[in-house]
Write a protein that holds these residues in place. Structure first.
Motif, PDB file in Angstrom:
ATOM      1  N   GLU A  25     -11.927  10.542   1.551  1.00 21.05           N
ATOM      2  CA  GLU A  25     -11.819  10.240   0.261  1.00 21.05           C
ATOM      3  C   GLU A  25     -10.970   9.047  -0.303  1.00 21.05           C
ATOM      4  O   GLU A  25      -9.484   9.313   0.170  1.00 21.05           O
ATOM      5  N   PRO A  26     -11.238   7.844  -0.832  1.00 18.86           N
ATOM      6  CA  PRO A  26     -10.219   6.847  -0.787  1.00 18.86           C
ATOM      7  C   PRO A  26      -9.359   7.138  -2.102  1.00 18.86           C
ATOM      8  O   PRO A  26      -9.717   8.166  -2.975  1.00 18.86           O
ATOM      9  N   GLU A  27      -8.395   6.423  -2.379  1.00 13.95           N
ATOM     10  CA  GLU A  27      -7.196   6.588  -3.194  1.00 13.95           C
ATOM     11  C   GLU A  27      -8.092   5.939  -4.550  1.00 13.95           C
ATOM     12  O   GLU A  27      -8.698   5.054  -4.627  1.00 13.95           O
ATOM     13  N   GLY A  41       1.223  10.851  -9.560  1.00 10.46           N
ATOM     14  CA  GLY A  41      -0.137  10.745 -10.607  1.00 10.46           C
ATOM     15  C   GLY A  41       0.050   9.520 -11.245  1.00 10.46           C
ATOM     16  O   GLY A  41      -0.973   9.356 -12.182  1.00 10.46           O
ATOM     17  N   PHE A  42       0.685   8.415 -10.778  1.00  9.17           N
ATOM     18  CA  PHE A  42       0.404   7.068 -11.273  1.00  9.17           C
ATOM     19  C   PHE A  42      -0.530   6.273 -10.446  1.00  9.17           C
ATOM     20  O   PHE A  42      -0.300   6.035  -9.319  1.00  9.17           O
ATOM     21  N   ASN A  43      -1.465   5.525 -11.138  1.00  7.05           N
ATOM     22  CA  ASN A  43      -2.622   5.061 -10.432  1.00  7.05           C
ATOM     23  C   ASN A  43      -3.227   3.562 -11.015  1.00  7.05           C
ATOM     24  O   ASN A  43      -3.984   3.108 -10.650  1.00  7.05           O
ATOM     25  N   ASP A  44      -2.479   3.235 -12.044  1.00  7.61           N
ATOM     26  CA  ASP A  44      -2.653   2.185 -12.767  1.00  7.61           C
ATOM     27  C   ASP A  44      -1.728   0.999 -12.582  1.00  7.61           C
ATOM     28  O   ASP A  44      -0.683   0.841 -13.005  1.00  7.61           O
ATOM     29  N   PHE A  45      -2.003   0.129 -11.446  1.00  5.70           N
ATOM     30  CA  PHE A  45      -1.218  -1.018 -11.107  1.00  5.70           C
ATOM     31  C   PHE A  45      -1.582  -2.211 -11.655  1.00  5.70           C
ATOM     32  O   PHE A  45      -2.807  -2.601 -11.655  1.00  5.70           O
ATOM     33  N   ILE A  46      -0.518  -3.142 -11.491  1.00  2.30           N
ATOM     34  CA  ILE A  46      -0.641  -4.421 -12.203  1.00  2.30           C
ATOM     35  C   ILE A  46       0.283  -5.156 -10.935  1.00  2.30           C
ATOM     36  O   ILE A  46       1.423  -4.910 -10.703  1.00  2.30           O
ATOM     37  N   LEU A  47      -0.662  -6.067 -10.260  1.00  6.50           N
ATOM     38  CA  LEU A  47       0.181  -6.833  -8.943  1.00  6.50           C
ATOM     39  C   LEU A  47       0.201  -8.290  -9.434  1.00  6.50           C
ATOM     40  O   LEU A  47      -0.908  -8.929  -9.499  1.00  6.50           O
ATOM     41  N   TRP A 100       0.688  -0.983  -0.017  1.00  7.40           N
ATOM     42  CA  TRP A 100      -0.065  -0.032  -0.077  1.00  7.40           C
ATOM     43  C   TRP A 100       1.002   1.139  -0.035  1.00  7.40           C
ATOM     44  O   TRP A 100       0.577   2.131  -0.707  1.00  7.40           O
ATOM     45  N   HIS A 101       2.068   1.116   0.779  1.00  6.91           N
ATOM     46  CA  HIS A 101       2.723   2.483   0.645  1.00  6.91           C
ATOM     47  C   HIS A 101       3.605   2.668  -0.563  1.00  6.91           C
ATOM     48  O   HIS A 101       3.672   3.711  -0.756  1.00  6.91           O
ATOM     49  N   ILE A 102       4.168   1.604  -1.194  1.00 12.36           N
ATOM     50  CA  ILE A 102       4.754   1.580  -2.375  1.00 12.36           C
ATOM     51  C   ILE A 102       3.711   2.203  -3.271  1.00 12.36           C
ATOM     52  O   ILE A 102       3.933   3.090  -4.273  1.00 12.36           O
ATOM     53  N   MET A 103       2.327   1.527  -3.451  1.00 14.12           N
ATOM     54  CA  MET A 103       1.314   2.385  -4.210  1.00 14.12           C
ATOM     55  C   MET A 103       1.079   3.903  -4.206  1.00 14.12           C
ATOM     56  O   MET A 103       1.026   4.577  -5.006  1.00 14.12           O
TER      57      MET A 103
END
Length: 255
Positions: A90-92, A45-51, A35-38
């Motif tokens: 407000e959620p991320e 401004g980067f919010n499109d993640f692949i885990l 979560w901290h890394i995200m």
């Protein structure tokens, strides 16, 4: 641009904490390290993640499915005809693609298996157990200026031990965990899609830090962005304790 966070390993060197959970869910300051890394990327401004998940990956899914109400003050209202939940924070706003890449799959093979989900020419990559106050925008700019297939964030390595300078059997200088002058892999990569040409899945046994990175270096296709700020990785329980002890100072400099 996609941000890939490798979080499928078992964390065998910190088994006392990962017996019942994936390493990336180890909690620091009330939130998992992933979560901290995200949040670090999100702050740029980067919010499109692949885990790419593996070992106990369902727990990572469960965490983020419940993240909104777990990490926010909220109002549970059952006084009317319908039950409702109102969040007071407000959620991320992030998008997460969970890809099961296998429980025993190695890092290179995990990267290869998310290839179908990389649509752009560039993507970012990091590990699910390391944090740093890397300037992500500066890293991306540096990567593009070097015109190489991949850029790795490098950090100055420190000796894990106190070192003595000795002359004629007498110590004349002592330094606790001094810098070695060597540059180590600090994670936080930017890569072009050509990286997939360097990865041979080989039944899940490809280690990214071995043949692919070695070949990139041989081909002079690996740039190194030197980072001199906050950097920490949870590799052992001792690392975890050290981060927790200094968390307030670290947290204020992350995002």
């Amino acid at each position: 641009m996609k941000v890939v966070i490798l979080c499928g390993g078992k964390g065998t060197r910190i088994r006392e904490m990962t017996e019942d959970m994936p390493k990336s869910l180890i909690s620091i300051g009330g939130y998992p390290i992933v979560w901290h890394i995200m949040k670090i990327y999100y702050s740029f401004g980067f919010n499109d993640f692949i885990l790419p998940i593996g070992y106990k990956g369902h727990q990572i899914k469960e965490y983020f499915f419940h993240d909104k109400w777990k990490n926010s003050d909220c109002i549970f209202d059952n006084t009317g005809s319908k039950f409702s939940i109102k969040l007071l924070r407000e959620p991320e706003k992030w998008r997460i693609t969970f890809i099961d890449t296998g429980e025993d799959t190695m890092t290179g093979s995990r990267i290869e298996r998310i290839q179908p989900y990389i649509e752009e020419d560039e993507f970012m990559l990091t590990y699910g157990d390391g944090i740093a106050n890397v300037d992500i925008n500066a890293l991306l700019k540096y990567h593009r200026s070097k015109n190489k297939i991949a850029t790795m964030t490098g950090v100055i390595s420190r000796s894990p031990y106190g070192m003595l300078q000795v002359n004629d059997g007498i110590a004349y200088e002592f330094a606790e965990k001094p810098e070695t002058g060597q540059i180590q892999n600090g994670g936080f990569f930017v890569m072009n899609k050509e990286i997939f040409n360097y990865i041979n899945d080989d039944e899940g046994k490809c280690v990214f830090e071995e043949e692919p990175l070695v070949k990139l270096v041989k081909d002079r296709q690996l740039a190194v962005y030197l980072h001199k700020g906050i950097w920490a990785s949870i590799d052992t329980y001792k690392d975890y304790v050290s981060i927790c002890q200094n968390w307030k100072e670290i947290r204020n400099k992350l995002y």
